[in-house]
Design a protein around this motif. Structure first.
Motif, PDB file in Angstrom:
ATOM      1  N   LYS A 261       0.804  -1.222   0.000  1.00  0.00           N
ATOM      2  CA  LYS A 261       0.000   0.000   0.000  1.00  0.00           C
ATOM      3  C   LYS A 261       0.838   1.274   0.000  1.00  0.00           C
ATOM      4  N   PHE A 262       2.135   1.147   0.309  1.00  0.00           N
ATOM      5  CA  PHE A 262       2.985   2.322   0.428  1.00  0.00           C
ATOM      6  C   PHE A 262       4.169   2.236  -0.522  1.00  0.00           C
ATOM      7  N   GLU A 263       4.654   3.392  -0.931  1.00  0.00           N
ATOM      8  CA  GLU A 263       5.908   3.465  -1.666  1.00  0.00           C
ATOM      9  C   GLU A 263       6.847   4.418  -0.938  1.00  0.00           C
ATOM     10  N   LEU A 264       8.133   4.089  -0.968  1.00  0.00           N
ATOM     11  CA  LEU A 264       9.161   4.946  -0.383  1.00  0.00           C
ATOM     12  C   LEU A 264       9.426   6.093  -1.353  1.00  0.00           C
ATOM     13  N   VAL A 265       9.206   7.340  -0.888  1.00  0.00           N
ATOM     14  CA  VAL A 265       9.330   8.479  -1.806  1.00  0.00           C
ATOM     15  C   VAL A 265      10.517   9.383  -1.487  1.00  0.00           C
ATOM     16  N   LYS A 266      11.087   9.261  -0.270  1.00  0.00           N
ATOM     17  CA  LYS A 266      12.238  10.103   0.051  1.00  0.00           C
ATOM     18  C   LYS A 266      13.010   9.523   1.229  1.00  0.00           C
ATOM     19  N   LYS A 267      14.345   9.675   1.182  1.00  0.00           N
ATOM     20  CA  LYS A 267      15.214   9.322   2.304  1.00  0.00           C
ATOM     21  C   LYS A 267      15.900  10.598   2.797  1.00  0.00           C
ATOM     22  N   ILE A 268      15.995  10.725   4.106  1.00  0.00           N
ATOM     23  CA  ILE A 268      16.698  11.864   4.712  1.00  0.00           C
ATOM     24  C   ILE A 268      17.793  11.299   5.609  1.00  0.00           C
ATOM     25  N   ASP A 269      19.028  11.726   5.405  1.00  0.00           N
ATOM     26  CA  ASP A 269      20.138  11.309   6.257  1.00  0.00           C
ATOM     27  C   ASP A 269      20.605  12.494   7.086  1.00  0.00           C
TER      28      ASP A 269
END
Length: 347
Positions: free
Chosen positions: A316-324
């Motif tokens: 149901k979800f997609e990964l749209v951004k990563k923050i480091d």
């Protein structure tokens, strides 16, 4: 005109000092969390690169930190030293303390900017406080948000310990446009409430959190009251069918997996690695049940996403951004997810 948020007030205090240095070569004294925060502030809000970070002890390998002796040769007529530490451990005293001679450098008194002194007015800080938003907020309002809680000291075998999410990560996530700030957001395992206060300062209006450990829950509610926020203490049986108020923090006490119909009020969900794999699975199941009852776009902020695979396997979800973000000698990450709602995958 609306009243300024605490974050805006803190930014104003920083800006009042730092804006006078923007035509200078910036040397930051102190590679502590405060020095890193000030470096980030220059780069993020002024788009200005810092010339060097100087420290006696914290010679970090994450980014270049110069030893104190570099102050002999980093001097220029245009340079200033931004002191992010109390004056009694400022650059001159530390320089002399390692056996060097400050008088042999070219630095003039007016080239030292006492930022720590300007941010923390007399009596407002101790030597273990740094120039960060949370430190200032804690000092300004007499809060308890920064002291961590070990896993061994929290209630329940499935609970993890407490540490506040870096404010900079929340600010960056809030500015992505992924989250609808006018929609409700639920913080699972909210601890002492640092993230909930950060979300408020980043523009979110309808905020709730659930905490299992009673003593931490009490600290959270006390922090909110000291900050001037309205608090509604809730249980797992509380359901707000009338909707959420924008001037209220909804503070749930109990098992996060017992929240079910309550979740229908929320479009955004927040986690900072709060509990075990199995408990995360149960909580996500409740979120998906809510999505089925009330189809809508959802967004998830997940710091240190230990259970990333559970979210992706839901379909149901997609990964749209990563923050480091670098913090305390290590880098940790936050993942931002969205549902496929706009593409009719959750019908």
């Amino acid at each position: 005109m609306s009243e300024k948020s605490n974050w805006q007030l803190f930014c104003q205090k920083l800006d009042d000092v730092l804006k006078e240095t923007l035509d200078k070569d910036i040397i930051i004294f102190g590679s502590n969390p405060g020095g890193e925060f000030v470096r980030w502030f220059y780069e993020t809000f002024y788009h200005k690169q810092v010339t060097a970070v100087v420290d006696r002890w914290n010679l970090d390998t994450h980014y270049q930190v110069h030893h104190l002796m570099s102050l002999y040769y980093l001097w220029t007529e245009k340079a200033v030293i931004i002191n992010t530490l109390p004056e009694d451990i400022g650059p001159e005293k530390e320089f002399n303390a390692i056996g060097e001679n400050w008088e042999r450098t070219a630095w003039k008194k007016e080239q030292i900017v006492p930022l720590y002194k300007e941010i923390f007015e007399e009596g407002g800080a101790s030597k273990d406080r740094y120039i960060t938003f949370y430190d200032w907020l804690e000092a300004e309002l007499s809060l308890d948000i920064l002291t961590s809680v070990r896993r061994a000291d929290v209630k329940g075998k499935e609970s993890h310990g407490y540490y506040p999410t870096d404010f900079r990560m929340i600010l960056e996530a809030a500015d992505t446009g992924i989250f609808d700030k006018d929609a409700g957001i639920m913080d699972f395992g909210c601890g002492k409430g640092a993230a909930m206060m950060a979300l408020r300062n980043c523009g979110f209006r309808k905020i709730a959190g659930i905490e299992f450990t009673d003593s931490i829950y009490d600290i959270m509610c006390d922090n909110f009251k000291k900050s001037g926020y309205c608090v509604e203490k809730c249980t797992n049986e509380t359901v707000h069918k009338e909707g959420l108020r924008e001037d209220m923090f909804y503070c749930y006490s109990g098992d996060a997996s017992a929240l079910k119909e309550e979740l229908d009020n929320y479009q955004n969900f927040y986690f900072f690695n709060p509990f075990s794999y199995e408990l995360t699975r149960r909580v996500l199941g409740n979120i998906l049940d809510s999505l089925e009852r009330k189809p809508r776009k959802m967004a998830v902020f997940y710091a240190e996403p230990m259970c990333h695979s559970i979210i992706m396997q839901s379909g149901k979800f997609e990964l749209v951004k990563k923050i480091d973000r670098f913090l305390g000698g290590a880098t940790y990450s936050a993942y931002l997810y969205e549902t496929f709602y706009d593409r009719n995958f959750c019908q």
